[in-house]
Design an enzyme around this catalytic site. Sequence first.
Site, PDB file in Angstrom:
ATOM      1  N   THR A 279      -4.520  48.646   3.548  1.00  0.00           N
ATOM      2  CA  THR A 279      -3.782  47.633   2.231  1.00  0.00           C
ATOM      3  C   THR A 279      -2.870  47.645   2.711  1.00  0.00           C
ATOM      4  O   THR A 279      -2.362  49.626   2.423  1.00  0.00           O
ATOM      5  CB  THR A 279      -4.240  46.765   1.291  1.00  0.00           C
ATOM      6  OG1 THR A 279      -3.798  47.093   0.040  1.00  0.00           O
ATOM      7  CG2 THR A 279      -5.490  46.149   1.510  1.00  0.00           C
ATOM      8  N   ASP A 280      -1.836  47.288   2.489  1.00  0.00           N
ATOM      9  CA  ASP A 280      -0.469  48.133   1.919  1.00  0.00           C
ATOM     10  C   ASP A 280      -0.346  48.279   0.315  1.00  0.00           C
ATOM     11  O   ASP A 280      -1.252  47.550   0.045  1.00  0.00           O
ATOM     12  CB  ASP A 280       0.560  47.372   2.488  1.00  0.00           C
ATOM     13  CG  ASP A 280       2.169  47.302   2.733  1.00  0.00           C
ATOM     14  OD1 ASP A 280       2.179  48.622   1.970  1.00  0.00           O
ATOM     15  OD2 ASP A 280       3.200  47.433   2.853  1.00  0.00           O
ATOM     16  N   ALA A 281       0.171  48.239   0.031  1.00  0.00           N
ATOM     17  CA  ALA A 281       0.848  48.538  -1.383  1.00  0.00           C
ATOM     18  C   ALA A 281       0.609  47.034  -1.893  1.00  0.00           C
ATOM     19  O   ALA A 281       1.263  46.089  -2.011  1.00  0.00           O
ATOM     20  CB  ALA A 281       2.221  49.281  -1.617  1.00  0.00           C
ATOM     21  N   ALA A 283      -1.250  44.647  -2.365  1.00  0.00           N
ATOM     22  CA  ALA A 283      -1.522  43.906  -1.121  1.00  0.00           C
ATOM     23  C   ALA A 283      -3.283  42.470  -1.302  1.00  0.00           C
ATOM     24  O   ALA A 283      -3.038  41.760  -0.678  1.00  0.00           O
ATOM     25  CB  ALA A 283      -1.261  43.947   0.502  1.00  0.00           C
TER      26      ALA A 283
END
Length: 754
Positions: A279-281, A283
């Site tokens: 995931t992105d941070a 997310a």
Amino acid sequence: MTDVDDRTPAPRPTEMQVRARADALLSRMTVEEKVGQLVQYFSFGPHFTSDGPALQQPDEVEHALARGRTGALLFVTDPAETNRLQRLAIEGSRHGIPALFGFDVVHGLRTIFPVPIAMAASWDPGTVERGQAVAAREARAVGVHLTFAPMLDIARDPRWGRMVEGPGEDPYLASALAAAQVRGFQGDDVGAPDRIIAGPKHFVGYGAALGGRDYDEVDLSESALRNVYLPPFRAAVEAGAGNVMSAYMDLNGIPAGATRRLFTEILREQWGFTGFVVTDADAGRDLVTHGFAADAAEAAARGVGAGVDLEMATTDPAYAHLPEALERGDLDIATVDASVRRILEAKVRLGLFERPFVDERRAAVVLADPAHREEARVAAERSAVLLRNEGGLLPLDPTTLRSVAVLGPLADSRRDTLGPWVFDVDLDETVTVLAGLRGRLDPAVTEVRFAPGIRPARRVFPSMFDVHPGNVPADPEDFDDDAELRRAVSLAAGSDVAVVVLGEWQHMIGEGASRSSLDLPGRQEELLRAVVATGTPVVLVLMNGRPLDLRWAAENVPAILDVWYPGTRGGTAAARLLTGDVSPAGRLPFTWPRSVGQVPLIYSHTRSHSPSAQGVRYWDEASTPLFPFGFGLSYGRFAYSGLTLDRISVRRGESVAVSVTVTNTGNRDADEVAQLYLHQRHGTASRPVRELAGFRRLHVPAGGSRDVVFRLGPAELSYWNAAAGTVVQDRAPFDVWVGGDATAELTTSFVVTG
Ligand code: NOJ
């Protein structure tokens, strides 16, 4: 302290061995141990102040490692620290599973290359590949195994600050550069001591944020998604990328990071991706923020259920709630196992079980390698774009130039020369444009005078990205604005030439740095106008990561050289370009609009009603760009001739070869980027007026010629068709243009039959 000499390569395991080893571990793991492998924690070092975003404290990270609650960290780049934390991870796991260390190695670690949009402007996959190979070598030496790069978001709205991190507007160019970057990071074997896993991001559509506002929602048609936004990712996957990162925003009404169709159907089933998705941070938890999942457990179930494997989390990871989701029946253990297996496989492929530690002494040697700095210099030279050169003002002649005024707030700013997304740099070895010119010009011949002219512009709203010390330029003390401006202008008035270095301060671009204007910020244009008014010939050197409003400069400043944020050796490169040691040959990887009101402005639009009025669509502005896609001048002069096809009619599935001769009719050796554009005249969908379908960067000596052959096959002649819901190749006539930018005029045509 050296635990193991990491120069000894571990034998590369076969994919069967990789799978067997991961399965053997998996069969012995508890649910909690499995879940621990799916959580990646930030480990912020001393670079970050504690009043930034909510961050884990170091003891929380250590605690989680020691209990097997996390199997991956990010943001640790000190080799002693990666070794120390790695030891905690191995000891904290009953199975001795090492941790995976990730980091944003975007355009270098210690040796900083030009920003990615600049590297795209090199139109040179070889340069791009070599740059990321250097980055990988430095990263692996300090114990980083995974980079959150390349960023492959097509960006067509320059208000979006993250345009600087990506490949620009065009999917064909972006795909070539995507593959090159993956090859640079990973080589043939991510287990090799100087390679890391590449993580193309952000899957997918992030660059199309509404209004260019970072993180805002995205609505993309299936045609735009398939023909424009997905192709660079596909190229990265085909080049073997071991990781993909999900995007933050909603895509067509659903958080991209929970869209099963993206990760499971397109990425894995259709493209055969065998790596893991991160995931992105934060997310993972964002699925709650989006108003999509009710709570953290549901967010985890829906993320992992969609095909996402690893959560990048600051505090309280959602994926830590997976046991709850399993108990509730929101997810089955087989899905969790599949994710854990992918993480374990990556660790096996990296050789982490055999070589979990790094040699700290070797790391210091690798980071200091002068060959890396040389690569960065060459890359900066190859990415600069000459936008204007009236009357041949450039190159400057160092043998006759008596004085040069180097002006502007970016002329001697080491931090800005590097650009955004750099952390572990040594500012002392960064060469600014001023330092580069001082180094290049003989003080016995040329006097170099400097004045910044204006103070740095301030960010209007505070940002979490300002936490990194040095990221925000200090406000100079005792700076009398009017007096400084006058001083700069008078230096210009008394010099043979003025080199004015303007643009955006690096913290004005990048994540969370969208702009509502493309103006030169602060009083820069005022300075520029005043310098031009002195009558001294002016060279504008630009530092930027997106197009800026240069309407005045493009008419009134005789020479404009865009060096972007050129990196560690940027000033050396700029000086060599300005003095003609090397000819600029970078080309724009985006269409340069006249003003912000025109955006998005792309060259590959479709033709619609009243095409003859295409250039006058506005009441108050031309609808043509200031500079077209692919544009860039040279100290050489290029002519294209002999455009021929090996056949004028091809059957579907066959290829046509397009040949052309490129001649340098000038008197300086130079590189040219030969570009081929294609148009399908009619068919079962409306197709863009032009699309890039081939390019080649060539060195052509003065007076010399080079023959180029482009091959157009089914890949170039087909496209995803919205009505058919699949890729089609129409029977249709095609126009071809070859030349130095998207307005190339040399043309021919052929037909695809049966
Ligand atoms: C958020 C950004 O969107 C992403 O690109 C980056 O890799 C992570 N933060 C980690 O820094």
